[in-house]
Motif scaffolding. Structure first.
Motif, PDB file in Angstrom:
ATOM      1  N   SER A 239       0.644  -1.324   0.127  1.00  0.00           N
ATOM      2  CA  SER A 239       0.017   0.508   0.085  1.00  0.00           C
ATOM      3  C   SER A 239       0.828   1.272  -0.388  1.00  0.00           C
ATOM      4  CB  SER A 239      -0.901   0.120   1.129  1.00  0.00           C
ATOM      5  OG  SER A 239       0.137   0.330   2.168  1.00  0.00           O
ATOM      6  N   GLN A 240       0.270   2.359  -0.591  1.00  0.00           N
ATOM      7  CA  GLN A 240       1.303   3.994  -0.712  1.00  0.00           C
ATOM      8  C   GLN A 240       1.266   3.823   1.094  1.00  0.00           C
ATOM      9  OE1 GLN A 240      -0.838   6.967  -2.900  1.00  0.00           O
ATOM     10  NE2 GLN A 240      -0.371   8.258  -1.157  1.00  0.00           N
ATOM     11  N   MET A 241       0.942   3.862   1.716  1.00  0.00           N
ATOM     12  CA  MET A 241       0.798   4.322   3.070  1.00  0.00           C
ATOM     13  C   MET A 241       2.028   2.988   3.787  1.00  0.00           C
ATOM     14  SD  MET A 241      -0.121   6.372   5.771  1.00  0.00           S
ATOM     15  CE  MET A 241      -2.058   6.804   4.823  1.00  0.00           C
ATOM     16  N   HIS A 242       1.736   2.074   4.126  1.00  0.00           N
ATOM     17  CA  HIS A 242       3.209   1.309   3.703  1.00  0.00           C
ATOM     18  C   HIS A 242       4.678   1.665   3.150  1.00  0.00           C
ATOM     19  CE1 HIS A 242       4.345  -2.564   4.891  1.00  0.00           C
ATOM     20  NE2 HIS A 242       4.681  -1.860   5.239  1.00  0.00           N
ATOM     21  N   VAL A 243       4.077   2.061   2.092  1.00  0.00           N
ATOM     22  CA  VAL A 243       5.335   2.898   1.610  1.00  0.00           C
ATOM     23  C   VAL A 243       5.965   4.420   2.393  1.00  0.00           C
ATOM     24  CG1 VAL A 243       6.385   4.059  -0.397  1.00  0.00           C
ATOM     25  CG2 VAL A 243       5.556   2.128  -0.837  1.00  0.00           C
ATOM     26  N   SER A 244       4.963   5.210   2.750  1.00  0.00           N
ATOM     27  CA  SER A 244       5.188   6.274   3.154  1.00  0.00           C
ATOM     28  C   SER A 244       5.778   6.497   4.652  1.00  0.00           C
ATOM     29  CB  SER A 244       3.651   6.998   3.718  1.00  0.00           C
ATOM     30  OG  SER A 244       3.980   8.404   4.390  1.00  0.00           O
ATOM     31  N   ARG A 245       5.183   5.281   5.772  1.00  0.00           N
ATOM     32  CA  ARG A 245       5.643   4.353   7.009  1.00  0.00           C
ATOM     33  C   ARG A 245       6.966   4.126   6.392  1.00  0.00           C
ATOM     34  NH1 ARG A 245       0.117   2.457   7.743  1.00  0.00           N
ATOM     35  NH2 ARG A 245       1.400   0.591   7.256  1.00  0.00           N
ATOM     36  N   LEU A 246       7.426   3.305   6.014  1.00  0.00           N
ATOM     37  CA  LEU A 246       8.505   2.726   5.317  1.00  0.00           C
ATOM     38  C   LEU A 246       9.907   4.072   5.265  1.00  0.00           C
ATOM     39  CD1 LEU A 246       8.342  -0.395   3.171  1.00  0.00           C
ATOM     40  CD2 LEU A 246       8.786  -0.665   5.864  1.00  0.00           C
ATOM     41  N   LEU A 247       9.499   5.512   4.461  1.00  0.00           N
ATOM     42  CA  LEU A 247      10.426   6.210   3.952  1.00  0.00           C
ATOM     43  C   LEU A 247      10.328   7.147   5.460  1.00  0.00           C
ATOM     44  CD1 LEU A 247       9.150   7.655   0.636  1.00  0.00           C
ATOM     45  CD2 LEU A 247      11.003   6.420   0.935  1.00  0.00           C
ATOM     46  N   SER A 248       9.469   7.470   5.421  1.00  0.00           N
ATOM     47  CA  SER A 248       9.458   7.865   7.506  1.00  0.00           C
ATOM     48  C   SER A 248      10.519   7.192   8.197  1.00  0.00           C
ATOM     49  CB  SER A 248       8.385   7.951   7.555  1.00  0.00           C
ATOM     50  OG  SER A 248       8.082   9.151   8.715  1.00  0.00           O
ATOM     51  N   GLY A 249      10.308   5.677   8.151  1.00  0.00           N
ATOM     52  CA  GLY A 249      10.844   5.192   9.652  1.00  0.00           C
ATOM     53  C   GLY A 249      12.649   5.067   8.887  1.00  0.00           C
ATOM     54  N   CYS A 250      12.491   5.332   7.549  1.00  0.00           N
ATOM     55  CA  CYS A 250      14.193   5.226   7.080  1.00  0.00           C
ATOM     56  C   CYS A 250      14.988   6.593   7.059  1.00  0.00           C
ATOM     57  CB  CYS A 250      14.297   4.629   5.859  1.00  0.00           C
ATOM     58  SG  CYS A 250      13.815   3.173   5.401  1.00  0.00           S
ATOM     59  N   CYS A 251      14.012   7.844   6.586  1.00  0.00           N
ATOM     60  CA  CYS A 251      14.633   8.543   7.440  1.00  0.00           C
ATOM     61  C   CYS A 251      14.967   8.567   8.588  1.00  0.00           C
ATOM     62  CB  CYS A 251      13.874   9.988   6.329  1.00  0.00           C
ATOM     63  SG  CYS A 251      13.977   9.592   4.467  1.00  0.00           S
ATOM     64  N   ALA A 252      14.223   8.516   8.960  1.00  0.00           N
ATOM     65  CA  ALA A 252      14.732   9.043  10.881  1.00  0.00           C
ATOM     66  C   ALA A 252      15.812   7.691  11.222  1.00  0.00           C
ATOM     67  CB  ALA A 252      13.294   8.859  11.412  1.00  0.00           C
ATOM     68  N   ARG A 253      15.438   6.673  10.670  1.00  0.00           N
ATOM     69  CA  ARG A 253      16.802   6.110  11.060  1.00  0.00           C
ATOM     70  C   ARG A 253      18.128   6.511  10.362  1.00  0.00           C
ATOM     71  NH1 ARG A 253      17.390  -0.858   9.780  1.00  0.00           N
ATOM     72  NH2 ARG A 253      19.667  -0.843  10.210  1.00  0.00           N
TER      73      ARG A 253
END
Length: 293
Positions: A239-253
């Motif tokens: 899902s697009q929401m899943h992509v959004s969460r993964l991007l946000s988590g990657c950038c924060a990490r």
């Protein structure tokens, strides 16, 4: 050279008979009478100063400004002339005014700082080329001809010829000859924005390689492939929401780990050039401005 002591004057003569006036001036004490006589003498000789100024026109300075400089030289000549030395005022004033004009060109008209030796070479080369132009009709005199006439070496002539154009600088906005609106500034380079992100990219390399393969793929497609979150979701089957969460988590990490290793934060290069680096990471919980609706 005409003497200032003549009694007969031509109606257009710019060297009047002022010998008696200068004698009176030298004997008057400071005061209104002396200042008035001094002003009369300056006014009487002003045509001569302007005649000298005209000889220097066409060298990058307006004639009005040359008149002002010549007048200043004339004032100095009147103030320092001593009639008791037996020299006519004109013989003293002409080199004084000429020297003032030449000093103006030397101190104020050179766009580039040119050594005095090069200035002298320029003047000798210019004079020689002007004189030789009468003997070489239809062509400009050669370097060898100028060198022989001016008693200079050919290298010195070339140096003087280069200095001929140093009074004024070419504007960066001026159109280059033989081009269609191409200015000199168009050919100048500028700072490379990639230099600003070199350190960040080197520091981010090991951290990016440590991410799981799917997160690396998402970052690559988003920031190097320029794909939207919806297209990434379709390609990966999530899902697009899943992509959004993964991007946000990657950038924060990435942000946290780069701070730990001292690499700083990512420089926001994706906003200017998505093909170079990810954007500055968002803090957890911050709204995603690029989520496709």
């Amino acid at each position: 050279m005409r003497s200032a002591g003549r009694t007969t004057q031509h109606p257009h003569d710019d060297a009047p008979d002022t010998a008696a006036a200068f004698e009176r001036l030298s004997q008057l004490p400071e005061g209104p009478a002396r200042r008035a006589l001094r002003d009369e003498l300056v006014e009487a000789w002003l045509p001569m100063a302007e005649r000298i100024a005209v000889r220097f026109k066409g060298r990058g300075e307006s004639l009005e400004d040359l008149y002002q400089v010549a007048a200043l030289g004339l004032v100095k000549a009147v103030d320092h002339y001593d009639p008791s030395r037996g020299r006519a005022f004109e013989a003293y004033a002409v080199p004084t005014v000429t020297g003032e004009i030449k000093r103006h060109f030397r101190d104020h008209m050179w766009t580039l700082h040119v050594p005095r030796r090069v200035q002298d070479l320029r003047n000798r080369v210019r004079h020689a080329a002007k004189e030789l132009a009468h003997t070489t009709p239809g062509r400009a005199p050669t370097v060898a001809e100028i060198a022989e006439y001016a008693q200079l070496s050919e290298d010195e002539v070339r140096t003087g010829m280069e200095a001929l154009e140093c009074f004024t600088a070419l504007s960066l906005d001026a159109e280059m000859p033989g081009t269609d609106g191409y200015a000199l500034a168009d050919g100048l380079g500028g700072p490379d924005p990639s230099y600003d992100v070199v350190v960040d990219r080197v520091a981010a390399g090991p951290v990016l390689r440590a991410l799981p393969e799917r997160e690396r793929t998402i970052l690559y497609l988003r920031f190097f492939g320029g794909m939207t979150q919806s297209r990434i979701a379709q390609q990966l089957g999530i899902s697009q929401m899943h992509v959004s969460r993964l991007l946000s988590g990657c950038c924060a990490r990435l942000h946290e780990e780069l701070l730990v290793v001292g690499g700083g934060h990512l420089a926001g290069a994706a906003a200017d050039n998505p093909g170079h680096a990810p954007t500055k990471p968002r803090s957890p919980g911050e709204p995603l401005a690029d989520v496709d609706q």
